[in-house]
Design a protein around this motif. Structure first.
Motif, PDB file in Angstrom:
ATOM      1  N   SER A  53       0.837  -1.199   0.000  1.00 16.68           N
ATOM      2  CA  SER A  53       0.000   0.000   0.000  1.00 16.68           C
ATOM      3  C   SER A  53       0.872   1.249   0.000  1.00 16.68           C
ATOM      4  CB  SER A  53      -0.904   0.008   1.250  1.00 16.68           C
ATOM      5  OG  SER A  53      -1.483   1.272   1.467  1.00 16.68           O
ATOM      6  N   SER A  54       0.525   2.205  -0.831  1.00 17.41           N
ATOM      7  CA  SER A  54       1.245   3.478  -0.834  1.00 17.41           C
ATOM      8  C   SER A  54       1.065   4.210   0.491  1.00 17.41           C
ATOM      9  CB  SER A  54       0.759   4.356  -1.991  1.00 17.41           C
ATOM     10  OG  SER A  54      -0.627   4.654  -1.858  1.00 17.41           O
ATOM     11  N   VAL A  55      -0.082   4.044   1.116  1.00 12.88           N
ATOM     12  CA  VAL A  55      -0.339   4.679   2.418  1.00 12.88           C
ATOM     13  C   VAL A  55       0.518   4.019   3.498  1.00 12.88           C
ATOM     14  CG1 VAL A  55      -2.103   5.143   4.169  1.00 12.88           C
ATOM     15  CG2 VAL A  55      -2.664   5.376   1.749  1.00 12.88           C
ATOM     16  N   PHE A  56       0.634   2.685   3.441  1.00 12.98           N
ATOM     17  CA  PHE A  56       1.476   1.971   4.402  1.00 12.98           C
ATOM     18  C   PHE A  56       2.943   2.368   4.219  1.00 12.98           C
ATOM     19  CE2 PHE A  56       3.542  -2.140   5.838  1.00 12.98           C
ATOM     20  CZ  PHE A  56       3.299  -1.933   7.185  1.00 12.98           C
ATOM     21  N   ALA A  57       3.350   2.605   2.973  1.00  8.12           N
ATOM     22  CA  ALA A  57       4.725   3.043   2.709  1.00  8.12           C
ATOM     23  C   ALA A  57       5.017   4.374   3.386  1.00  8.12           C
ATOM     24  CB  ALA A  57       4.953   3.140   1.200  1.00  8.12           C
ATOM     25  N   GLU A  58       4.076   5.309   3.286  1.00  8.47           N
ATOM     26  CA  GLU A  58       4.270   6.612   3.947  1.00  8.47           C
ATOM     27  C   GLU A  58       4.276   6.445   5.466  1.00  8.47           C
ATOM     28  OE1 GLU A  58       5.045   9.544   2.592  1.00  8.47           O
ATOM     29  OE2 GLU A  58       5.234   8.355   0.773  1.00  8.47           O
TER      30      GLU A  58
END
Length: 477
Positions: A466-471
């Motif tokens: 997930s891009s959100v998890f990456a952030e």
């Protein structure tokens, strides 16, 4: 002027309310008379992504060409274009001929209209054309913007959010997990039943799978195998002792067969219990004991050591078969407490990771029914992990807007990410930081990478799910 409404097979009189000259080249028409209620397209002011496919439907007719009953076409978005300071969308890889002018430009990813076809770049080839952006249209017709928003905010029949996250899903809402189901069938449904450990991180669907096994026994067993399925949630305080688990099994069997397999007083008599379990086997019953939330007793495993040895013995004798659901393999739970697992060699392990792509696509598309489902948007946020797929789909259903739904997704998902992060080992966190491009880190161990891929925290190509998890990871220390 007259306007023919093809879907209604009716001609109406229309009055020109506003006429805008080239390069906008649009007219606002108002139909007169008794107009039946009808649906309304959703207008989208956001710019499409470069090379994204856009769809049109029109009524083209030219020399040697007559599709005046309707024809469709697709184009790739090439980027912005300006004529006299008017924002146009430049299209390529599609042929625009007479009759397509004025066609709505549908963004296939969002299911919304992002513009209106304006002009061809070459009617004799697939060079493409240009379209007036919805942003410009709504700037010119502000009343339409308000009316369109009001229409799509109104509740409509059947507009009940079909997506759910936070609770186990019922069998009718269960999608995918073909490998896990096959693994289970080949263990608990084999000629001789065998134990299996279902492993999955928080909210990866372990309890949903447990419920599916209980309520869809025909997928795992032959009728003659006569399964007696007992499920115990070890997070319930009643089962925080070996005595509580045994009593739970006794009561579960009674509920299944309608009589006590042994009395409560006989819980203290191991000979009586084994004799009664053997009777069940002799009459053809197959006792399957499913233990959910095994971590709930992990801090008490020392007091469960004799219980483990006893149940291993019963499992090896064919008196019962265990299905243990846990965040980590059972052997690891014992190792973390410097204990030797009593269950060595009798369990196979199946890890629940992301849903198969086709499965989660079906889940989302079935929920959106005839609407265009935002699959790419959901994939970026959820990566196929069922809890986050349901969350992303639910929020997009509610807001129908990428940015607003993503903002809410971040708010709702962050506490769950914090719980997940807490459950990971430092080696696993290191590997995830590396995947998030945190600088100054050494290359992670390949075995750890493989495990994280199996759990679905890493995609097969190595990126975070997930891009959100990456952030989120980049902000962890």
């Amino acid at each position: 002027m007259n306007v023919f409404w093809k879907a209604n097979n009716q001609t109406y009189t229309a009055k020109i309310e506003t006429l805008l000259e080239y390069p906008i080249d649009l007219a606002l028409l108002k139909l007169e008379g008794d107009i039946p209620k009808h649906g309304c397209v959703d207008l989208d002011e956001r710019e499409p992504k470069i090379n994204q496919y856009l769809y049109i439907f029109g009524y083209p007719k030219a020399i040697g060409i007559d599709y005046s009953e309707g024809d469709s076409a697709t184009f790739k978005y090439e980027g912005e274009s300006f004529q006299k300071n008017v924002l146009l969308y430049k299209l390529k890889e599609g042929q625009l001929i007479d009759g397509f002018s004025g066609s709505p430009l549908l963004n296939l990813e969002t299911g919304k209209v992002c513009g209106m076809v304006n002009i061809s770049r070459d009617t004799s080839s697939d060079l493409g054309g240009r379209a007036v952006s919805t942003k410009v249209i709504l700037e010119q017709f502000s009343a339409i913007a308000e009316l369109n928003q009001q229409f799509h905010q109104q509740p409509k029949p059947g507009d009940i959010n079909p997506f759910k996250y936070g609770r186990p899903v019922p069998p009718e809402s269960f999608y995918g997990r073909r490998k896990a189901i096959l693994d289970l069938k080949n263990r608990i449904g084999a000629i001789e039943p065998q134990c299996i450990n279902i492993v999955g991180l928080r909210r990866n669907g372990k309890t949903s799978l447990l419920r599916y096994i209980k309520e869809r026994t025909a997928e795992f067993f032959q009728p003659q195998q006569q399964p007696l399925i007992i499920s115990l949630d070890l997070s319930n305080g009643k089962f925080h002792s070996p005595e509580g688990i045994l009593e739970g099994v006794r009561r579960g069997i009674k509920k299944q067969i309608g009589k006590e397999p042994w009395s409560k007083d006989d819980n203290e008599d191991p000979f009586e219990i084994e004799d009664r379990l053997q009777e069940l086997v002799d009459q053809g019953d197959r006792l399957i004991v499913m233990l959910d939330e095994f971590e709930a007793i992990s801090r008490r495993l020392e007091t469960f050591n004799d219980w483990g040895e006893d149940w291993r013995s019963k499992g090896c004798a064919g008196l019962l078969t265990m299905v243990i659901f846990s965040k980590r393999p059972v052997s690891e739970l014992y190792q973390s407490l410097s204990l030797t697992s009593p269950f060595a060699n009798i369990f196979s392990t199946t890890i629940l990771g992301p849903l198969e792509e086709k499965a989660w696509h079906n889940l989302v598309e079935d929920g959106f029914n005839n609407d265009v489902a935002p699959l790419s948007w959901i994939d970026e946020l959820a990566g196929g992990l069922p809890y986050y797929v349901q969350m992303a789909a639910s929020l997009w259903w509610q807001y129908r807007d990428d940015e607003q739904a993503k903002k809410e997704f971040i708010f709702q998902a962050t506490p769950r990410f914090q719980e997940l992060w807490k459950d990971l080992t430092e080696i696993e966190r290191h590997a995830l930081r590396y995947a998030a491009d945190v600088s100054g880190l050494t290359v992670p161990n390949r075995a750890i990478i493989d495990i994280l891929k199996r759990h679905g925290l890493l995609r097969q190509e190595g990126g975070l799910f997930s891009s959100v998890f990456a952030e989120f990871i980049k902000n962890q220390r």
